[in-house]
Design an enzyme around this catalytic site. Structure first.
Site, PDB file in Angstrom:
ATOM      1  N   ASP A  10      37.617  40.422  44.908  1.00 46.79           N
ATOM      2  CA  ASP A  10      37.930  40.804  43.524  1.00 46.79           C
ATOM      3  C   ASP A  10      37.709  39.617  42.597  1.00 46.79           C
ATOM      4  OD1 ASP A  10      38.809  43.463  44.078  1.00 46.79           O
ATOM      5  OD2 ASP A  10      40.670  42.639  44.874  1.00 46.79           O
ATOM      6  N   ASP A  36      36.440  35.152  48.405  1.00 43.44           N
ATOM      7  CA  ASP A  36      37.289  36.201  47.872  1.00 43.44           C
ATOM      8  C   ASP A  36      36.380  37.337  47.384  1.00 43.44           C
ATOM      9  OD1 ASP A  36      39.661  37.431  46.970  1.00 43.44           O
ATOM     10  OD2 ASP A  36      39.356  36.632  44.959  1.00 43.44           O
ATOM     11  N   ASP A  59      38.331  33.048  42.687  1.00 43.89           N
ATOM     12  CA  ASP A  59      38.497  33.044  41.234  1.00 43.89           C
ATOM     13  C   ASP A  59      39.921  32.700  40.817  1.00 43.89           C
ATOM     14  OD1 ASP A  59      39.521  35.544  42.200  1.00 43.89           O
ATOM     15  OD2 ASP A  59      39.439  36.323  40.148  1.00 43.89           O
TER      16      ASP A  59
END
Length: 257
Positions: free
Chosen positions: A15, A13, A209
């Site tokens: 962000d 990922d 995250d």
């Protein structure tokens, strides 16, 4: 950690893993250098639909990190690919930013504000009352509702901001129609990512995250799973879910060792 380092492919990922807004996160330079030096196949796979792969490449370059454009895949690309496979040459009313528009154009999907087959919603700062009304009108006349991704919020250097699902909810409530979300944790996006890597799921790892998109996407697709605490999740977050990542790290900088 040894098992993770031995994986052939990495889906990451962006962000909250690679950056917050316009700030590169600690340890990212070392992690990317390790990916290249070890000859790993890797893909930065983001649920954000706002930017094209070229724009993401340039964004990292402005932060001093050089990564080839081929290493980026977005929910906008996944959405365009899905819709073009369902209805080639169709048209859509779009609520989103240039990354989404460009992906749709590249797949032969045209913009239509009169009688579109689809209403497609992605992240944008241009969301307003008029766009909700237009979406409602088109859905009432048979258009199908698509969301680029299932995220409610996304991390920035200034904290959380609304993401795609937050923008879709009012349209769902007003029309009584449920959207189909293409991005993570939808296995469609994960399978495409593995195809782009040329790596079997058992030889790949998912690093993210978020428990509700990244980790569950990795688990359901058969990848090794790593949750980093550099984005929206902390250790308390893990306890809210009936599944767990295999590894929990403070950030990707721990992976090179």
């Amino acid at each position: 950690m040894k098992d993770l380092r031995n994986r052939k492919g990495f889906i990451c990922d962006m962000d909250g893993v690679i950056y917050h807004g316009n700030q590169l996160l600690p340890g990212v330079r070392e992690f990317v250098a390790w990916l290249y030096s070890e000859g790993k196949e890797f893909l930065f796979l983001t649920n954000s639909s706002r930017k094209s792969p070229k724009e993401l490449q340039q964004k990292l370059a402005r932060m001093g990190l050089e990564v080839d454009e081929s290493h980026f895949y977005t929910s906008a690309l996944a959405t365009a690919r899905f819709i073009s496979s369902q209805s080639p040459g169709c048209s859509a009313y779009v609520i989103g930013d240039p990354g989404l528009y460009n992906a749709l154009y590249d797949c032969g999907i045209t913009i239509n504000e009169v009688d579109p087959e689809y209403v497609i919603v992605g992240e944008t700062t241009g969301y307003n009352y008029d766009s909700i009304c237009r979406a409602m009108h088109h859905i009432a006349h048979g258009a199908k509702l698509i969301g680029t991704n299932y995220d409610l919020t996304g991390p920035t250097e200034n904290g959380l901001e609304p993401a795609c699902r937050t923008l879709v909810v009012p349209i769902e409530a007003a029309t009584g129609k449920k959207a189909y979300f293409v991005g993570k944790p939808n296995p469609l996006m994960m399978r495409t990512g593995l195809q782009l890597l040329g790596v079997h799921a058992a030889d790949a790892a998912m690093i993210g995250d978020r428990m509700d998109t990244d980790v569950i996407a990795g688990i359901e697709s058969g990848l090794d799973t790593v949750l980093v605490l550099s984005g929206v999740s902390d250790r308390d977050t893990i306890e809210r879910f009936p599944y767990r990542p295999r590894l929990v790290l403070s950030g990707v900088g721990e992976i090179p060792g």
